[in-house]
Design an enzyme around this catalytic site. Structure first.
Site, PDB file in Angstrom:
ATOM      1  N   SER A  64       0.807  -1.221   0.000  1.00  0.00           N
ATOM      2  CA  SER A  64       0.000   0.000   0.000  1.00  0.00           C
ATOM      3  C   SER A  64       0.842   1.274   0.000  1.00  0.00           C
ATOM      4  O   SER A  64       0.400   2.306  -0.493  1.00  0.00           O
ATOM      5  CB  SER A  64      -0.942   0.018   1.209  1.00  0.00           C
ATOM      6  OG  SER A  64      -0.205   0.031   2.404  1.00  0.00           O
ATOM      7  N   HIS A  87       1.258   3.899   7.460  1.00  0.00           N
ATOM      8  CA  HIS A  87       0.756   4.667   6.315  1.00  0.00           C
ATOM      9  C   HIS A  87       1.193   6.121   6.437  1.00  0.00           C
ATOM     10  O   HIS A  87       0.741   6.841   7.309  1.00  0.00           O
ATOM     11  CB  HIS A  87      -0.767   4.529   6.228  1.00  0.00           C
ATOM     12  CG  HIS A  87      -1.171   3.129   5.882  1.00  0.00           C
ATOM     13  ND1 HIS A  87      -1.603   2.227   6.812  1.00  0.00           N
ATOM     14  CD2 HIS A  87      -1.158   2.459   4.691  1.00  0.00           C
ATOM     15  CE1 HIS A  87      -1.860   1.064   6.207  1.00  0.00           C
ATOM     16  NE2 HIS A  87      -1.596   1.180   4.928  1.00  0.00           N
ATOM     17  N   ASP A 117      -0.497   5.479  12.231  1.00  0.00           N
ATOM     18  CA  ASP A 117      -0.442   4.057  12.596  1.00  0.00           C
ATOM     19  C   ASP A 117       0.964   3.496  12.416  1.00  0.00           C
ATOM     20  O   ASP A 117       1.156   2.299  12.414  1.00  0.00           O
ATOM     21  CB  ASP A 117      -1.463   3.251  11.792  1.00  0.00           C
ATOM     22  CG  ASP A 117      -1.212   3.302  10.288  1.00  0.00           C
ATOM     23  OD1 ASP A 117      -0.182   3.870   9.865  1.00  0.00           O
ATOM     24  OD2 ASP A 117      -2.037   2.769   9.530  1.00  0.00           O
TER      25      ASP A 117
END
Lengths: 218, 218, 218, 218, 218, 218, 218, 218
Positions: G15, G194, G191
């Site tokens: 991601s 990210h 977090d």
């Protein structure tokens, strides 16, 4: 590096500046500074000079011309008390003369542009430590193009005002022209105004070079 | 008026043609023919010649180049059995060379463009009564502009093929140039490709004049 | 061609005029003039007479009757200072008598229609150079149909007022009747009111023929 | 009351029947039977004869003509094994001849309509206990109207087939004509096809009267 | 048939009445009267007595109790000047005592219910020609059920007030009980309050029978 | 505490179990176990016995009856190889007999319910270490209520099967009855089936008490 | 500057790489390369070295671990024939061990990570000119933190493989540690995984410095 | 069990409390108390002590710090007249010092935090029967972590104020630390603030144990 520890730098302008920034104040986590060149400058400052604690604020508003800036100058600039103020305005002042030529009331001609911008700049002088004036631009290599010619005239106004008040001056058009020697306009902006990420990076680099950002600093 | 009673005329092309037409077949009530020049032509034909019962079909697909037309030619053109076939293709073939210069696989250079278009036209000849070839265009008055120069070359190809097969030929670029003498490009298309309603009307008028549409007929 | 260089022409009316125009003022890029006959007229004027610099403004509002026009006449007409003013109103005044026959408060009967329209027209006379009155219409070929008969009476009122003040008069019903000789009503408007693109073109052509638009002008 | 305890009655047709019914089978809680006349019939049967346990199923599909019914007859009718089968089809068969007169391939002319409907009915005879044929209709009081005249012809076909096979026959057009003596068409259906709730109630009452529904039963 | 030509009948109540009616006034085309029993009554009146020109208005508001009615009585009832006024309120007054037993402030106990309803009714008497009081209901066959017992008490209040002022009285609970002899509650309302279409039809029939609607009238 | 370190416990059932769990496997962060009693059990296990590393998986599917479980038993239960398997099914098997009484094909009567459930349980025995059978329930205090009576019969079936195979047995109806002594059904479930959070907590507590969860453990 | 004229450089990862890139191939106008560090690198390359014509492709997929890369390696890497291949994988391999500790099947432990990554790298060697291996990272300054410790071990694996095959190696963790001396983790990633735009810029700068990008080049 | 029959207990705080509660008052059916620990407490109270009729109200607002509480204290706390008042605030006061270190105006430092919280508590004392103060928390096992250290200081303030006024005091951090001995922070909250359902259950259990909730009560 010209920005000092703890300073607040505020960018004001049109859609090139705005880029979906937070309202009413364009700062903070979750993309508060938008997705354009202001965001790139913020990211480079935070990652390059984390120890300086520089606070970046984006007050751009899409579709604004210099008249619109005047209407919100007190609220969005003076009251924010920035240490640095960076202004880039004029694209819509010119563009509407070309894309909506018959709607004269939407045009801001060069005399009004110059006098309004000068007035705004002078209002801001007492409350800021450093002013930066960036020219508007048009992503078109051909200097004989009608809209390019006009935009260049507005850029000359910006330069003149910058000199009058001894502000930092950034010739964004010159920065783009350097890339346009290699690439056709469409690869930076399909409509020659709204920039790709590469186009925004041209602006970010022009600004950071002007303030003596050290790229290789670790 | 060259279109005869009861004929079916089919337009094929890219996003300029498509304009949200119905799928899979672009015809019928509720905007089946889309919102661009095809829709204007349809509206002028129905309101001007209701007694002729002309059936207009729009088979444009956004982002298509001549390679894409080839891939769907059997289904979308040959199988539809149109009496008239109007082709306008080439803008994406050229544009991607300029807005994505490094993605060579997305470019269609002029040799491939010419051979593919000629092949498609020849495949269509036996099943249609009348072919119309419209040039691609670029809404830029400066003929020395790189992309304009290239697009003009593609337009020459279209003209050559039209002459080879004795098709009707429409020089859309010339039609736009006539307006561009008066107006800056931005008022017809901000990105110099995707047209305003006025831009679509230029295309509609060029087509209808070519087929001897009587404007003042009651 | 009766419209002169630089003139501003303003259309006011109901949903037939509105067609998703921009708010508060219906003009400008990105469909500011809507998607109906006003947009077609604008496109034909810009593409046919780009040198004239005609400014088209759409102030239609869906569901309006002549009472609603009165309520916004000062703001939406007088204050806009148009050179030309084109009025087409009355469909809702009549239609609600037929689709909601028991809700009498929503009906505008012919005496109120006539007196209100006359008042509006007289208010506008001093601030405009040219008035155009278009009749309301009903897409029904049968002149004995109850709603058609009523609508024709409202059209006669429009004609009478136009003659009183020497305005240009456009019999839109007559323009549609000409097409309805060939086509059934459903192909122009499923509900006999809201027009297909072909229906809007009938209106655009009626208007442009009245002002001596030269269709074949290059 | 002709429907017996525990019977399953299935309605098939076009958008007048469909009205957002559940897929694939139109029955059950939460509006499974749609929002049109089928729903009204279901509500009247359940509230009036709760002791009979009648199961109502709606298999209408918007935009269907008799050709479309044929394509799904096996799946949607025969395999469902209804005790009663109620058919109302033909509006789209006729309407498209009038709203899209040049798209001949979408028209179903009367010979095809009659032969197809007869074939479907005969296929259904062995698997159902009772067939009901309802005419298509057009909400237009003027019997000389072109589309009304045509629709009436299709209604005569339905009557003929109903007589051939001794089915129950419902003249929906006659039911509407009775209301149209008092009200203009627009109050039942703006486009003369898609009904208001009052229009749907006309159909429900015509059906229930035909099957000897006792309105005053407690 | 007790409703006279041209009368306006207004329904007021809670979510059972509301059913997505138009705002601020619940009437007119496109589902203005909502999708519940008011819509069914309207459809039956329009289709059964089109010559009477009865105007139905729905002023129900979801979640309302008698307190909420009081707050909007002037605007939504008195000012509307209905000929008939039909009131059905009380379900939320009771229900919240059972589903949110600890939130006492949301409960309307029977003394407040009675005095408020009587006050509203008396305020309305001078401005209406006919009042109809419908009991609240609970779709539960077991009369010993706590909520049913309570609801029955509220129904007795409604009956008492109806008798005091000689209004028409409709025992909706009795109408439902008749169906509940045959069907379990879930088939009329999963939560025993919000009705299926069949449940709404029970209400519509109870109302229409009370006003001597002739079902078999043609 | 009967669940051992590292065991995987899988819940299967209908909408009471499902509650928007992740697909295809109901586990993991971001609400993978849904929002109902399974989620509460998972939260109590993780917060109360973090050292045990218990893996909770939710395989409920809304609207399922025992037939539906059979169709996905191999994939959703056997292949998952759970150490514990908890089954709660039967509500839809019964409910549809009451809310859709005429759609017999959607009912699962008690003989089929028992034989199918027994078959599923026996298939699962070899691949699981512990089976838990929970009764279906109906949130209705009145044991003479028709649907309650029926549901109780299905609960007896579950008990019988649990005894046959020596599974843990949870009488969820008894757990709810305990609360229903104090509160009316509506405060646990408006439709007497779909639970509030308090209702889900009744299930969670019943399960955890059965497996000797130590509430006061720190 | 190590990237040569006309080369194609492909990034693959999870991601952090993906960031809403285009599908199936992550390149082209309109954000085709996503909104993360790949986009920043692309913008810096295009604006800094427009004359080189470097083609950047983003093939990241959110939630991927090294197992997922293996499953799509042939399609998404080998078949793309990149000149440069940049790999950053491992965050999800580690993270799931910590956020979902009981779902062992979702964990990729270090032996599998190392052998799989080595296999992928070796498969890619013959078809690429230059490989770049970037470590996974965890935005946590405390090296004794359990997840940080584990991630560091995975980073050592990446370094070992890079040395074995003589690839360029980028220690992203070291780059972040440099910033984490000044700023708390939350300002780079709430977090700790990210990244904010500033976090992405750290990655972009680390990459560009490694390939000898000249920042001050004009 | 310390909560008495019929008492109203009100929770106030930030996003941990809010969790999509109803506005303006967070109570009632359909998730009125939100989806977090307040909902769990409510569910446990209703299912465990249904005879007590305890009314739970959630007045949390996402992103609130103690300054924000002050601004709405009169409306959201004093005017609600709760018997019990439970306060958990401080996470945002601290967090913004770490995730947005340069935006000083968004930080609430410990002196302001203490004085404001003390003021609010004292204002509430006269109108409530029992006050409960819960510490803010940070899901991080490492007590030397900068943000954890700071949060612990704020927790000490809460404890001090609780002792001053003899309120119940809940050390939420200690409750989490107990779980963090077994599980890594990510399994309770990816960003160490916003809790999984298991995290919310830790809070619910800490609260209920403090008020002597009997878990095994039937």
């Amino acid at each position: 590096m010209k920005i000092a520890k703890g300073q607040k730098i505020l960018f004001i302008g049109d859609s090139i500046t705005d880029c979906e920034r937070a309202r009413p104040i364009g700062e903070g986590l979750y993309g508060g500074v938008g997705k354009g060149y202001v965001s790139l400058i913020d990211a480079l400052l935070q990652s390059g000079y984390p120890e300086l604690g520089i606070r970046v604020v984006n007050m751009g508003v899409s579709a604004n011309n210099v008249r619109d800036l005047k209407a919100r100058w007190e609220t969005d600039v003076i009251n924010q008390q920035p240490d640095w103020l960076i202004i880039m305005i004029g694209i819509n002042d010119v563009w509407r003369q070309f894309h909506s030529p018959f709607i004269h009331t939407s045009h801001v001609y060069i005399e009004e542009y110059e006098s309004t911008l000068r007035e705004l700049v002078k209002d801001a002088l007492p409350v800021t430590k450093q002013l930066v004036l960036m020219t508007p631009f048009f992503i078109e290599a051909n200097r004989q193009d009608d809209m390019r010619t006009t935009m260049d005239q507005y850029g000359i106004v910006v330069k003149r005002i910058a000199e009058e008040i001894d502000a930092l001056f950034i010739d964004t058009q010159a920065a783009f022209d350097s890339v346009l020697k290699e690439l056709y306009s469409a690869s930076l902006a399909l409509d020659r105004v709204h920039l790709t990420q590469a186009g925004h990076m041209v602006l970010a680099r022009a600004f950071l070079n002007k303030i003596a950002f050290e790229w290789s600093k670790d």
